[in-house]
Design an enzyme around this catalytic site. Structure first.
Site, PDB file in Angstrom:
ATOM      1  N   SER A  95       0.859  -1.181   0.000  1.00 56.23           N
ATOM      2  CA  SER A  95       0.000   0.000   0.000  1.00 56.23           C
ATOM      3  C   SER A  95       0.901   1.239   0.000  1.00 56.23           C
ATOM      4  O   SER A  95       1.771   1.337  -0.853  1.00 56.23           O
ATOM      5  CB  SER A  95      -0.955  -0.034   1.196  1.00 56.23           C
ATOM      6  OG  SER A  95      -1.919   0.983   1.096  1.00 56.23           O
ATOM      7  N   THR A  96       0.752   2.120   0.975  1.00 55.77           N
ATOM      8  CA  THR A  96       1.530   3.359   1.014  1.00 55.77           C
ATOM      9  C   THR A  96       3.019   3.060   0.972  1.00 55.77           C
ATOM     10  O   THR A  96       3.535   2.294   1.779  1.00 55.77           O
ATOM     11  CB  THR A  96       1.199   4.146   2.296  1.00 55.77           C
ATOM     12  OG1 THR A  96      -0.221   4.274   2.405  1.00 55.77           O
ATOM     13  CG2 THR A  96       1.856   5.514   2.282  1.00 55.77           C
ATOM     14  N   HIS A 143      -2.332  -1.103  -3.478  1.00 55.81           N
ATOM     15  CA  HIS A 143      -3.398  -0.123  -3.276  1.00 55.81           C
ATOM     16  C   HIS A 143      -2.981   1.159  -3.984  1.00 55.81           C
ATOM     17  O   HIS A 143      -1.926   1.729  -3.673  1.00 55.81           O
ATOM     18  CB  HIS A 143      -3.600   0.176  -1.797  1.00 55.81           C
ATOM     19  CG  HIS A 143      -4.021  -1.016  -1.005  1.00 55.81           C
ATOM     20  ND1 HIS A 143      -3.862  -1.070   0.360  1.00 55.81           N
ATOM     21  CD2 HIS A 143      -4.599  -2.186  -1.350  1.00 55.81           C
ATOM     22  CE1 HIS A 143      -4.328  -2.221   0.805  1.00 55.81           C
ATOM     23  NE2 HIS A 143      -4.770  -2.922  -0.214  1.00 55.81           N
ATOM     24  N   MET A 199      -0.522   1.181   5.140  1.00 56.13           N
ATOM     25  CA  MET A 199      -1.380   1.568   6.247  1.00 56.13           C
ATOM     26  C   MET A 199      -2.505   0.549   6.405  1.00 56.13           C
ATOM     27  O   MET A 199      -2.960  -0.024   5.423  1.00 56.13           O
ATOM     28  CB  MET A 199      -1.973   2.948   5.932  1.00 56.13           C
ATOM     29  CG  MET A 199      -2.720   3.598   7.057  1.00 56.13           C
ATOM     30  SD  MET A 199      -3.348   5.241   6.566  1.00 56.13           S
ATOM     31  CE  MET A 199      -1.877   6.037   5.971  1.00 56.13           C
ATOM     32  N   ASP A 240      -4.862  -4.661   5.585  1.00 53.80           N
ATOM     33  CA  ASP A 240      -5.094  -5.529   4.433  1.00 53.80           C
ATOM     34  C   ASP A 240      -3.845  -6.366   4.166  1.00 53.80           C
ATOM     35  O   ASP A 240      -2.728  -5.890   4.248  1.00 53.80           O
ATOM     36  CB  ASP A 240      -5.464  -4.717   3.190  1.00 53.80           C
ATOM     37  CG  ASP A 240      -5.926  -5.607   2.043  1.00 53.80           C
ATOM     38  OD1 ASP A 240      -6.542  -6.659   2.304  1.00 53.80           O
ATOM     39  OD2 ASP A 240      -5.653  -5.256   0.885  1.00 53.80           O
TER      40      ASP A 240
END
Length: 186
Positions: A9-10, A36, A126, A129
């Site tokens: 993600s991030t 993401h 973050m 998931d």
């Protein structure tokens, strides 16, 4: 090991790049990635990764069989899973932890299909998931690796996986590809 699965993600595009750029064009496994990312930005990410590494990088196409040396990114708005015959499948199932595509959904699908043949890597991000999906890989006796806190932009997802006991190894991102190449390929 039959398939490599990566979720992020991030901070993920750079972390994924650090892994993919170390893998040779003749890498003997297919690679599934769920990142993401805001809708509309995936093609730019895939194009950049494709131009910067030796592997073929693309958005997965529904009904195609994964082949070695190719990186398959989950498409916008769908979970990337496998159907019963092992072909790429786009699932419109509800979002998991507000994400579709979901890392957990991809990891769980691969664990169900490949069992102990999955090497799952959960990178910076973050939230949570991917943590339960990594646990599914671990429970199927696959191999699980998470990015360490020092090299993560945000340590949320890896931290949750560690807390669940789903992370067999915790490594700086720069050590993940060398480990895979030296330890897990036949």
């Amino acid at each position: 090991v039959q398939i490599l699965a990566i979720g992020a993600s991030t901070g993920g595009p750079q972390a994924i790049h650090q892994i993919l750029s170390c893998l040779p064009a003749d890498f003997p496994l297919p690679i599934f990635c769920t990142q993401h990312i805001s809708a509309g930005f995936l093609s730019g990410l895939v194009g950049w990764q494709n131009s910067m590494c030796s592997l073929r990088v693309k958005v997965a196409e529904a009904k195609e069989y994964p082949v070695p040396g190719t990186v398959y990114f989950a498409p916008d708005h769908y979970h990337l899973t496998l159907d019963t015959s092992g072909r790429c499948y786009y699932s419109a199932a509800p979002a998991i932890n507000r994400h579709r595509p979901s890392i957990t959904m991809m990891f769980e699908s691969l664990a169900q299909h490949y069992g102990a043949g999955v090497l799952g890597v959960l990178l910076t991000g973050m939230g949570q998931d991917g943590a339960l999906g990594l646990q599914a890989i671990d429970q199927a006796r696959g191999i699980t690796i998470v990015q360490d806190e020092a090299s993560s932009v945000i340590f949320g997802m890896p931290k949750v996986a560690i807390e669940l006991g789903a992370a067999q190894m915790v490594l700086p991102v720069k050590e993940i590809a060398p480990l895979i190449l030296s330890q897990y390929l036949d």
